[in-house]
Design a protein around this motif. Structure first.
Motif, mmCIF file in Angstrom:
data_model
loop_
_atom_site.group_PDB
_atom_site.id
_atom_site.type_symbol
_atom_site.label_atom_id
_atom_site.label_comp_id
_atom_site.label_asym_id
_atom_site.label_seq_id
_atom_site.Cartn_x
_atom_site.Cartn_y
_atom_site.Cartn_z
ATOM 1 N N GLU A 278 0.833 -1.211 0.000
ATOM 2 C CA GLU A 278 0.000 0.000 0.000
ATOM 3 C C GLU A 278 0.864 1.256 0.000
ATOM 4 O O GLU A 278 0.627 2.190 -0.780
ATOM 5 C CB GLU A 278 -0.923 -0.004 1.211
ATOM 6 C CG GLU A 278 -1.833 1.229 1.272
ATOM 7 C CD GLU A 278 -2.736 1.227 2.501
ATOM 8 O OE1 GLU A 278 -3.627 2.089 2.571
ATOM 9 O OE2 GLU A 278 -2.532 0.368 3.391
ATOM 10 N N LEU A 279 1.891 1.291 0.856
ATOM 11 C CA LEU A 279 2.742 2.477 0.943
ATOM 12 C C LEU A 279 3.553 2.678 -0.334
ATOM 13 O O LEU A 279 3.707 3.819 -0.794
ATOM 14 C CB LEU A 279 3.682 2.348 2.143
ATOM 15 C CG LEU A 279 3.012 2.459 3.515
ATOM 16 C CD1 LEU A 279 3.995 2.105 4.618
ATOM 17 C CD2 LEU A 279 2.453 3.865 3.722
ATOM 18 N N VAL A 280 4.073 1.620 -0.911
ATOM 19 C CA VAL A 280 4.838 1.741 -2.152
ATOM 20 C C VAL A 280 3.947 2.285 -3.265
ATOM 21 O O VAL A 280 4.367 3.141 -4.059
ATOM 22 C CB VAL A 280 5.450 0.382 -2.551
ATOM 23 C CG1 VAL A 280 5.958 0.420 -3.994
ATOM 24 C CG2 VAL A 280 6.590 0.021 -1.608
ATOM 25 N N THR A 281 2.703 1.815 -3.328
ATOM 26 C CA THR A 281 1.769 2.311 -4.342
ATOM 27 C C THR A 281 1.508 3.802 -4.175
ATOM 28 O O THR A 281 1.533 4.581 -5.140
ATOM 29 C CB THR A 281 0.439 1.543 -4.262
ATOM 30 O OG1 THR A 281 0.682 0.155 -4.509
ATOM 31 C CG2 THR A 281 -0.550 2.061 -5.295
ATOM 32 N N ILE A 282 1.251 4.230 -2.922
ATOM 33 C CA ILE A 282 0.992 5.649 -2.654
ATOM 34 C C ILE A 282 2.207 6.498 -2.992
ATOM 35 O O ILE A 282 2.103 7.549 -3.642
ATOM 36 C CB ILE A 282 0.603 5.844 -1.172
ATOM 37 C CG1 ILE A 282 -0.750 5.193 -0.894
ATOM 38 C CG2 ILE A 282 0.559 7.334 -0.821
ATOM 39 C CD1 ILE A 282 -1.127 5.159 0.580
ATOM 40 N N LEU A 283 3.390 6.053 -2.585
ATOM 41 C CA LEU A 283 4.622 6.808 -2.834
ATOM 42 C C LEU A 283 4.984 6.829 -4.312
ATOM 43 O O LEU A 283 5.539 7.818 -4.803
ATOM 44 C CB LEU A 283 5.772 6.206 -2.013
ATOM 45 C CG LEU A 283 5.642 6.377 -0.491
ATOM 46 C CD1 LEU A 283 6.641 5.489 0.228
ATOM 47 C CD2 LEU A 283 5.835 7.839 -0.100
ATOM 48 N N ALA A 284 4.661 5.777 -5.023
ATOM 49 C CA ALA A 284 4.916 5.753 -6.467
ATOM 50 C C ALA A 284 3.993 6.728 -7.188
ATOM 51 O O ALA A 284 4.411 7.411 -8.143
ATOM 52 C CB ALA A 284 4.732 4.339 -7.013
ATOM 53 N N GLU A 285 2.743 6.824 -6.739
ATOM 54 C CA GLU A 285 1.809 7.776 -7.346
ATOM 55 C C GLU A 285 2.270 9.211 -7.117
ATOM 56 O O GLU A 285 2.012 10.100 -7.939
ATOM 57 C CB GLU A 285 0.408 7.570 -6.764
ATOM 58 C CG GLU A 285 -0.243 6.261 -7.219
ATOM 59 C CD GLU A 285 -1.570 6.008 -6.523
ATOM 60 O OE1 GLU A 285 -1.889 6.762 -5.557
ATOM 61 O OE2 GLU A 285 -2.273 5.059 -6.913
ATOM 62 N N ALA A 286 2.974 9.451 -6.003
ATOM 63 C CA ALA A 286 3.505 10.782 -5.691
ATOM 64 C C ALA A 286 4.898 10.992 -6.288
ATOM 65 O O ALA A 286 5.508 12.039 -6.064
ATOM 66 C CB ALA A 286 3.571 10.970 -4.179
ATOM 67 N N HIS A 287 5.389 9.995 -7.025
ATOM 68 C CA HIS A 287 6.711 10.042 -7.685
ATOM 69 C C HIS A 287 7.871 10.097 -6.699
ATOM 70 O O HIS A 287 8.979 10.498 -7.063
ATOM 71 C CB HIS A 287 6.800 11.222 -8.662
ATOM 72 C CG HIS A 287 5.731 11.220 -9.698
ATOM 73 N ND1 HIS A 287 5.642 10.260 -10.692
ATOM 74 C CD2 HIS A 287 4.672 12.059 -9.882
ATOM 75 C CE1 HIS A 287 4.579 10.507 -11.452
ATOM 76 N NE2 HIS A 287 3.966 11.589 -10.973
ATOM 77 N N CYS A 288 7.603 9.695 -5.442
ATOM 78 C CA CYS A 288 8.697 9.571 -4.474
ATOM 79 C C CYS A 288 9.423 8.237 -4.663
ATOM 80 O O CYS A 288 10.589 8.096 -4.306
ATOM 81 C CB CYS A 288 8.165 9.667 -3.053
ATOM 82 S SG CYS A 288 7.577 11.319 -2.615
ATOM 83 N N LEU A 289 8.712 7.267 -5.204
ATOM 84 C CA LEU A 289 9.301 5.985 -5.577
ATOM 85 C C LEU A 289 8.951 5.684 -7.031
ATOM 86 O O LEU A 289 7.986 6.233 -7.573
ATOM 87 C CB LEU A 289 8.779 4.847 -4.689
ATOM 88 C CG LEU A 289 9.118 4.888 -3.196
ATOM 89 C CD1 LEU A 289 8.474 3.707 -2.483
ATOM 90 C CD2 LEU A 289 10.621 4.883 -2.973
ATOM 91 N N GLU A 290 9.743 4.829 -7.647
ATOM 92 C CA GLU A 290 9.457 4.358 -8.996
ATOM 93 C C GLU A 290 9.455 2.842 -8.991
ATOM 94 O O GLU A 290 10.299 2.210 -8.339
ATOM 95 C CB GLU A 290 10.496 4.878 -9.990
ATOM 96 C CG GLU A 290 10.430 6.383 -10.208
ATOM 97 C CD GLU A 290 11.471 6.866 -11.202
ATOM 98 O OE1 GLU A 290 12.317 6.040 -11.624
ATOM 99 O OE2 GLU A 290 11.462 8.068 -11.533
ATOM 100 N N ILE A 291 8.499 2.259 -9.712
ATOM 101 C CA ILE A 291 8.393 0.803 -9.819
ATOM 102 C C ILE A 291 8.753 0.408 -11.247
ATOM 103 O O ILE A 291 8.093 0.825 -12.206
ATOM 104 C CB ILE A 291 6.972 0.312 -9.473
ATOM 105 C CG1 ILE A 291 6.570 0.810 -8.076
ATOM 106 C CG2 ILE A 291 6.909 -1.212 -9.540
ATOM 107 C CD1 ILE A 291 5.131 0.495 -7.704
#
Length: 249
Positions: A47-60
């Motif tokens: 859940e957190l990775v998905t939220i952070l990826a949507e905010a461009h803080c992480l990339e998948i």
């Protein structure tokens, strides 16, 4: 703390944990690796990775591996630009590397460990460096000896874990010798170590002082033990001069 507040706090802790593990790994991690490294529940990490990826803080990546996103670069750049010491130190380090073609760094303490804040490598194929942000035992470094000069013997003993006096080659740094190194560094205004955290490494560090005269950080050169002594002497002089220019007297 109420249940919602406790849940939010755990969520923040888990975000910090994800960032810390990615930084320590210095590479993209799979979701399984992140879950194992953080110890957080599988559902929470996803859940957190998905939220952070949507905010461009992480990339998948296409293969599912996770790493920092472009927003993190922007935040880091903002911090560096508005932190006076880091901004000025970066220019000083670049000048030292251009002149001597040796790895130069800005170093400080983080808790009871030593860490590199900025680093610029030499242009030579083989160079000696340390990773930015990776925590290293204080007795392994020249900088650590400079930064502990204001502490009492009891404070130094309480600060450093006993296991940190054992080098990566298995040799132990004697506590009495370590104290003498700290006193010598304070008296001469610089510190040089040889073959501690790396067999072939020669490290020299010069203190950056705040307005009270306390050492808050250090400029460092990482070079080889076989570097010509005459070159070392010139490097040390320039290092001390640069650190004095960064100090706030």
């Amino acid at each position: 703390m109420s249940a919602p507040e406790s849940s939010r706090a755990r969520g923040v802790d888990r975000v910090i944990g994800i960032f810390r593990q990615l930084h320590l790994a210095q590479r993209p991690l799979t979701m399984r690796e992140l879950i194992e490294a953080t110890g957080a529940p599988r559902s929470s990490v996803y859940e957190l990775v998905t939220i952070l990826a949507e905010a461009h803080c992480l990339e998948i990546a296409e293969d599912g591996a996770v790493f920092f996103g472009r927003e993190m670069h922007y935040y880091g750049s903002d911090y560096a630009q508005h932190n006076d010491l880091i901004s000025r130190s970066h220019q000083a380090i670049l000048a030292l590397v251009r002149k001597h073609d040796e790895t130069a760094q800005l170093c400080t303490l983080e808790g009871n460990k030593y860490t590199v804040v900025l680093s610029e490598n030499s242009s030579r194929p083989f160079n000696i460096s340390s990773e930015i942000g990776v925590k290293v035992p204080i007795p392994w470094t020249a900088t650590g000896r400079l930064l502990l000069g204001h502490l009492s013997v009891d404070e130094i003993r309480a600060l450093i874990p006993e296991e940190d006096f054992v080098l990566d080659n298995g040799k132990r740094v004697d506590f009495a010798d370590f104290l003498r190194d700290i006193e010598r560094a304070a008296a001469q205004g610089y510190c040089c170590t040889e073959g501690l955290s790396h067999t072939f490494r020669y490290c020299m560090a010069a203190p950056i002082l705040d307005r009270s005269g306390a050492t808050t950080a250090a400029l460092c050169f990482m070079t080889s033990r076989d570097t010509d002594p005459a070159k070392r002497e010139v490097m040390l002089e320039d290092l001390i001069r640069s650190a004095q220019a960064l100090s706030k007297f």
